[in-house]
Design a protein around this motif. Structure first.
Motif, PDB file in Angstrom:
ATOM      1  N   ILE A 173      30.572  37.313 -85.886  1.00 12.53           N
ATOM      2  CA  ILE A 173      29.606  36.520 -86.655  1.00 12.53           C
ATOM      3  C   ILE A 173      29.734  36.816 -88.152  1.00 12.53           C
ATOM      4  N   VAL A 174      29.797  38.103 -88.472  1.00 17.46           N
ATOM      5  CA  VAL A 174      29.862  38.455 -89.887  1.00 17.46           C
ATOM      6  C   VAL A 174      31.246  38.182 -90.469  1.00 17.46           C
ATOM      7  N   ILE A 183      33.187  35.677 -89.875  1.00 13.31           N
ATOM      8  CA  ILE A 183      33.500  34.279 -90.194  1.00 13.31           C
ATOM      9  C   ILE A 183      32.585  33.699 -91.254  1.00 13.31           C
ATOM     10  N   VAL A 184      31.772  34.539 -91.878  1.00 18.75           N
ATOM     11  CA  VAL A 184      31.032  34.058 -93.043  1.00 18.75           C
ATOM     12  C   VAL A 184      32.070  33.546 -94.046  1.00 18.75           C
ATOM     13  N   PRO A 185      31.947  32.271 -94.474  1.00 21.34           N
ATOM     14  CA  PRO A 185      32.976  31.736 -95.368  1.00 21.34           C
ATOM     15  C   PRO A 185      33.046  32.558 -96.656  1.00 21.34           C
ATOM     16  N   VAL A 192      18.071  36.127 -91.444  1.00 17.47           N
ATOM     17  CA  VAL A 192      18.857  34.958 -91.844  1.00 17.47           C
ATOM     18  C   VAL A 192      18.419  34.490 -93.223  1.00 17.47           C
ATOM     19  N   TYR A 219      22.903  40.397 -93.113  1.00 17.32           N
ATOM     20  CA  TYR A 219      23.744  40.253 -91.924  1.00 17.32           C
ATOM     21  C   TYR A 219      23.735  41.462 -90.988  1.00 17.32           C
TER      22      TYR A 219
END
Lengths: 315, 301
Positions: free
Chosen positions: A27-28, A30-32, A275, A280
């Protein structure tokens, strides 16, 4: 007794939890853009970003990062909150109790509604009760959880002034106040799960009532009460327990929503706050803990199933 | 009695029926569906919602974003059927526009879930034990995280907004479609027509697409309808949390969250958007149940 089944369930629970750690870790990842940059916001200095990258170990290979993170998580170290620097694990710890209490009371309320309705409609199929019950379960699953919570707050709290609209009191502090606060949120989450459970309880009971051994019990002249309670219900319970287990994940989904509506200090509200604050590590921790909780309750239900049904000797 | 034809034509032999129109299965299902009262009620509700979604801007009585500060918190009246909100905007107009958002999110999210989930399920059910295990354990993992929480986490990563909400909800429902497609494949993978196709040298992809897929279509169609209900609920919840549709665009979930602070002034702001979500979701649920009964009469209870 055959413990292979227990072992198998235990093993698959471990696999699921490991899988969840991967998802939560990814999840963390793929943070753009650069996670450190995103976490600190657009105005952070380059040194601050570099410092955070180093602190989070973002400059190492991804597999190493995961293993390091997993190793720390296994020891109960989920990192620090980005917002206030507090230990994530410590923040989560205080939220587990309220979430768990809410889940259990919701489950109890849901079953208290679903069980009698499902039983009566199975015993008298086609009756008025049955038709009303079927309609109730169809309509109940369509009610948005948060809307129901809002309506209850408007009517019960704001207009009638009967119960507090939000908040939480620990049960050890004041049991009466705890109860007053938990009724509305638990009823909201319980109602929606009751509408699903009613349907399953009805069909589980119908299956059993049409079984040969129930016919036999009737034919040998047993009182209907004895037939239903001793023969049918005991066997239907096995299926009902399974279904409750399958509903646990959905129940927790409802709990997350209810916590936000009623400002309940649980893991769901914490996750949403995380969020909003782009915190994160806190979000990671909250998702992980909820998933572990759900998996453990599921495992418990599976083992209960094992105790209830002596026939189970799974290979 | 339901499901049996009212009259049986004695002149028609069994062979005639077998040689009848090729799509007779679907036609039978349609006939059963049309007789299903709740399903038809659901369909009627959905037609209204779809009309609102398509013609939205053309049929709103007021500008959905037009403010009128002299007319805030209006109760329902002849001018404003559902009252006005904290900016004096017409709630009815905003509900009509909100239909489009809900439907869009529902269709895109469920398309993502169906295409990805059903493909994974087909492959899992048809391929080797190892591939099957890997795919399905991954699905178990996604399934272990409560749907709303997973969606929140995904939106948190991708960023707020309507497009990312669609993707998030789609991902959340992938495991359900994978499980259904896999179960359906396992039920037929050893049937003779599959073995025959294999014997004739058809490739795996060809068999999956031309022989397996058509036979697992009915449970997938049912699940699509029911998932649309869930997707609309999920979008409403995410928008309620402020993660989905962004201001000033109206979405039913966001209207409820905006109304939260004003329920003391006007409870109506909390009633109508909720009713809109409720009826739309109920429409899909009723239609889905009807489809299940119609497509698989054996399961009927």
């Amino acid at each position: 007794m055959n413990y292979q089944y227990v072992l198998q369930r235990l093993l698959s629970a471990i696999v699921v939890v490991l899988g969840v750690t991967i998802v939560v870790f990814i999840i963390v990842q793929i943070v753009p853009g650069d996670p450190a940059r995103v976490m600190l916001g657009p105005y952070a200095s380059d040194e601050a970003v570099l410092g955070l990258r180093e602190r989070l170990g973002l400059d190492r290979p991804i597999l190493e990062q995961y293993l390091l993170w997993l190793g720390r998580a296994a020891r109960g170290d989920l990192g620090q909150s980005l917002l206030n620097g507090q230990e994530v694990a410590a923040q989560l710890w205080g939220r587990i109790g309220p979430s768990f209490e809410l889940a259990m009371v919701s489950l109890a309320i849901g079953l208290a509604i679903a069980f009698p309705i499902g039983m009566i409609s199975a015993l008298k199929p086609g009756s008025v009760v049955d038709v009303v019950a079927t309609l109730f379960s169809q309509i109940g699953v369509s009610v948005p959880t948060f809307w129901m919570g809002i309506l209850l707050v408007i009517v019960v709290s704001l207009n009638l002034g009967l119960l507090p609209p939000s908040g939480y009191t620990p049960i050890a502090e004041d049991p009466g106040d705890w109860l007053a606060h938990i009724i509305l949120p638990a009823f909201t989450a319980g109602f929606v799960s009751a509408s699903i459970q009613t349907r399953f309880i009805r069909s589980a009971m119908l299956d059993v009532l049409n079984a040969n051994y129930v016919q036999t019990a009737r034919a040998k002249g047993l009182a209907e009460r004895a037939v239903v309670v001793n023969h049918a219900l005991r066997n239907a319970l096995i299926n009902i327990v399974t279904i409750i287990g399958l509903q646990i994940t959905a129940l927790f989904s409802g709990i997350v929503i209810v916590e936000v509506v009623f400002s309940w200090p649980g893991l769901g509200r914490l996750a949403l706050n995380a969020v909003e604050e782009r915190d994160y590590p806190l979000l990671q921790g909250a998702v992980l803990v909820v998933a572990v909780m759900v998996t453990m309750v599921n495992l418990f239900v599976d083992l209960l199933y094992f105790l209830l049904d002596p026939r189970i000797e799974y290979v | 009695m339901a499901g049996l034809p009212a009259t049986v034509d004695p002149r028609k032999s069994k062979t005639d029926e077998a040689l009848g129109p090729a799509n007779t299965l679907w036609r039978d299902a349609l006939r059963r569906l049309l007789r299903h009262h709740l399903a038809m009620f659901g369909a009627a509700v959905l037609i209204i919602v779809v009309v609102m979604g398509i013609f939205g801007p053309a049929i709103t009585p007021y500008d959905p974003n037009g403010m009128d500060f002299s007319n805030r918190f209006g109760n329902p009246s002849m001018q404003h059927w559902m009252g006005t909100d904290d900016f004096g905007r017409d709630i009815f107009s905003r509900i009509i526009i909100g239909a489009r958002v809900s439907l869009q999110v529902g269709f895109v999210a469920v398309s993502v879930a169906t295409i990805v989930g059903a493909s994974l399920g087909l492959v899992a059910g048809y391929s080797t034990r190892l591939t099957d295990e890997v795919i399905m354990r991954a699905m178990d993992v996604l399934y272990a995280i409560p749907a709303i929480l997973l969606a929140i986490a995904i939106v948190a990563v991708l960023g707020k907004g309507i497009g990312n909400t669609m993707i998030a909800i789609g991902i959340v429902y992938i495991p359900i479609f994978a499980r259904i497609a896999r179960a359906a494949v396992l039920g037929i993978r050893n049937e003779e027509f599959i073995i025959a196709a294999q014997a004739m040298g058809a490739g795996d992809i060809r068999i999956l697409l031309t022989h397996v897929l058509p036979n697992v279509l009915s449970p997938i169609i049912v699940e699509i309808t029911l998932s649309l209900a869930f997707a609309i609920l999920a979008e409403a919840a995410l928008s309620f949390f402020g993660l989905g549709t962004q201001p000033p665009d109206p979405s039913w979930g966001r209207m409820l969250s905006e109304g939260r602070d004003f329920f003391r002034q006007s409870g109506w702001m909390g009633v109508f958007p909720g009713l809109a979500i409720f009826f739309t979701v109920m429409g899909f649920n009723f239609l889905g149940d009807g489809l299940r009964d119609a497509l698989d009469p054996k399961l009927r209870r």
